[in-house]
Design a protein around this motif. Structure first.
Motif, PDB file in Angstrom:
ATOM      1  N   UNK A   1       0.815  -1.214   0.000  1.00 61.65           N
ATOM      2  CA  UNK A   1       0.000   0.000   0.000  1.00 61.65           C
ATOM      3  C   UNK A   1       0.855   1.272   0.000  1.00 61.65           C
ATOM      4  N   UNK A   2       2.136   1.125  -0.333  1.00 62.16           N
ATOM      5  CA  UNK A   2       2.995   2.295  -0.483  1.00 62.16           C
ATOM      6  C   UNK A   2       3.556   2.841   0.805  1.00 62.16           C
ATOM      7  N   UNK A   3       3.601   2.017   1.871  1.00 61.15           N
ATOM      8  CA  UNK A   3       4.114   2.486   3.160  1.00 61.15           C
ATOM      9  C   UNK A   3       5.448   1.836   3.495  1.00 61.15           C
ATOM     10  N   UNK A   4       6.304   1.685   2.492  1.00 58.12           N
ATOM     11  CA  UNK A   4       7.604   1.044   2.716  1.00 58.12           C
ATOM     12  C   UNK A   4       8.454   1.849   3.698  1.00 58.12           C
ATOM     13  N   UNK A   5       8.370   3.179   3.638  1.00 62.67           N
ATOM     14  CA  UNK A   5       9.156   4.001   4.556  1.00 62.67           C
ATOM     15  C   UNK A   5       8.695   3.817   6.001  1.00 62.67           C
ATOM     16  N   UNK A   6       7.402   3.606   6.190  1.00 61.24           N
ATOM     17  CA  UNK A   6       6.892   3.349   7.539  1.00 61.24           C
ATOM     18  C   UNK A   6       7.510   2.085   8.111  1.00 61.24           C
ATOM     19  N   UNK A   7       7.602   1.048   7.289  1.00 63.84           N
ATOM     20  CA  UNK A   7       8.205  -0.215   7.714  1.00 63.84           C
ATOM     21  C   UNK A   7       9.675  -0.011   8.063  1.00 63.84           C
ATOM     22  N   UNK A   8      10.393   0.720   7.209  1.00 69.33           N
ATOM     23  CA  UNK A   8      11.820   0.961   7.445  1.00 69.33           C
ATOM     24  C   UNK A   8      12.041   1.781   8.708  1.00 69.33           C
ATOM     25  N   UNK A   9      11.303   2.875   8.848  1.00 63.00           N
ATOM     26  CA  UNK A   9      11.497   3.746  10.012  1.00 63.00           C
ATOM     27  C   UNK A   9      11.206   3.014  11.314  1.00 63.00           C
TER      28      UNK A   9
END
Length: 431
Positions: free
Chosen positions: A370-378
């Motif tokens: 859903x385009x939240x790859x940065x959320x996962x990384x952070x």
């Protein structure tokens, strides 16, 4: 009859489980024979060298299967051969670049850092072994297999690798080999797995219309998919943190407690993770289904499928803890070839941490799709890196059990960074 996304994900997870189940059994037996021949100290050094090489490979590896899957699925289904082949060519070249970087960094580091990382006296052997990182990156090939629903093929390379290591462990145990001979078989297992994946990709270029006529040296080689790097960089960083952290953990334990401590920590992790494997294989099977539901904007089925998997994993966790409480120490003693006292607490800490990590299995693929790859990384960055000093301190103070406590704390904190976005996102919030 049309198969549902949930049923297809479960079927593909079953393929992975069935195939990798063989590899898991071979891995268990490999540990039994290798630990008995090399002893806790010698086997610990083997684990440290292998973990160092794996850490380098994963630190420099780009998760090319992610853009291959996220962007390639639509191109594959539309039979857009030029763009699909360009995407694959781009991902394969990035795989090669990452592997080359791992070797260029790893060879000098293996010599300079040997005194601090626990394998002093094996500098030349380690430097040679590090070159097997050239054969560790097959992300693009894995992405093609997942797009084309070839999950049965995806386990062939891993099983071949496990078989070669098992053969080497048996031979080493019977012929009383030293560490160097074991490392030769470990190296060979990586090369054979790489060649097997390459042969499977070559086979797919003959079977799949979208890959017919594919050439690695063809042009263009660079994909211009919108969001390619925006997806690739954070997902690669997240996976690098996952894999590097597990290997750094072993390296820290080895530096503080020696090879024997590294062996106990690694085998305890192996035992605590073993019973989780049926559920862990859900993760790679979920990505294609989440991508398809996203493309269809079928948010209702997306929510339903995710909640259903969460309930399934929660029910799965209870018997795992009971099995580990009653049988865990005996399994650990069997693998190590000797009984070590007070291991039940260690195994319970490690198993609970694994269970909490297991609950993220449906959440990470969902957020990335859903385009939240940065959320996962952070979420991983916030807690993984700050926990490293704590890991070192508690390992020095309480030994292997102190390390396990930090793993539990870290897993819990990271899980919360997945759960909160999942509960608050408009697409996944229950109506």
């Amino acid at each position: 009859m049309t198969i549902t996304p949930f049923a297809r994900a479960m079927r593909n997870a079953g393929y992975l489980l069935g195939g990798n189940g063989i590899g898991a059994v071979l891995g268990f037996l490999t540990t039994v024979f290798a630990a008995r021949q090399l002893g806790l100290q010698g086997y610990g050094i083997l684990l440290l060298i292998n973990s160092f090489t794996g850490a380098l490979a994963t630190a420099t590896r780009l998760q090319t299967w992610q853009p291959m899957l996220q962007f390639g699925t639509a191109l594959y289904e539309a039979e857009d051969r030029p763009r699909f082949q360009t995407l694959l060519r781009h991902c394969l070249l990035l795989d090669g670049a990452g592997a080359l970087a791992a070797v260029m960094i790893g060879v000098p580091m293996s010599i300079v850092g040997s005194h601090y990382l626990g394998w002093g006296g094996h500098e030349k052997t380690t430097a040679l072994y590090v070159t097997c990182a050239l054969f560790m990156n097959t992300g693009a090939t894995i992405g093609v297999m997942r797009i084309t629903d070839r999950y049965r093929m995806a386990v062939i390379a891993d099983n071949l690798s496990a078989l070669i290591r098992f053969t080497g462990a048996i031979a080493g145990y019977c012929l009383h080999w030293n560490l160097t001979f074991f490392l030769v078989f470990w190296y060979a297992s990586i090369v054979v797995a790489f060649l097997a994946d390459g042969a499977l990709l070559w086979r797919l270029t003959r079977l799949i219309p979208s890959l017919r006529g594919f050439r690695l040296t063809g042009v263009p080689w660079r994909s211009h998919q919108t969001g390619f790097w925006k997806l690739l960089l954070p997902t690669s960083a997240d996976q690098a943190l996952i894999n590097v952290a597990s290997r750094i953990d072993i390296l820290i334990v080895g530096a503080v407690l020696g090879g024997a401590g590294a062996t106990l920590y690694r085998v305890a992790t192996q035992v605590s993770d073993a019973l989780m494997q049926p559920a862990v294989f859900l993760s790679p099977a979920l990505y294609p289904e989440f991508v398809r539901l996203r493309e269809q904007q079928d948010w209702a089925n997306l929510r339903k499928m995710t909640w259903r998997i969460c309930r399934l994993l929660s029910a799965f966790s209870v018997p795992i803890l009971l099995i580990m409480y009653f049988a865990g120490p005996a399994i650990l003693a069997l693998m190590l070839g000797k009984h070590i006292s007070h291991t039940r607490e260690l195994l319970l800490w490690m198993t609970t941490a694994s269970i909490i990590g297991l609950w993220s299995v449906p959440l990470e693929p969902l957020l990335i799709s859903l385009g939240r790859a940065k959320t996962v990384l952070h979420g991983r960055l916030w807690f993984l890196l700050p926990c490293l000093p704590l890991f070192y301190v508690l390992t020095r103070r309480y030994g292997v059990e102190g390390a396990a406590i930090v793993v539990f704390i870290r897993s819990t904190a990271i899980f919360m960074t997945r759960l909160v976005p999942f509960l608050t996102m408009p697409e996944t919030r229950r109506p």
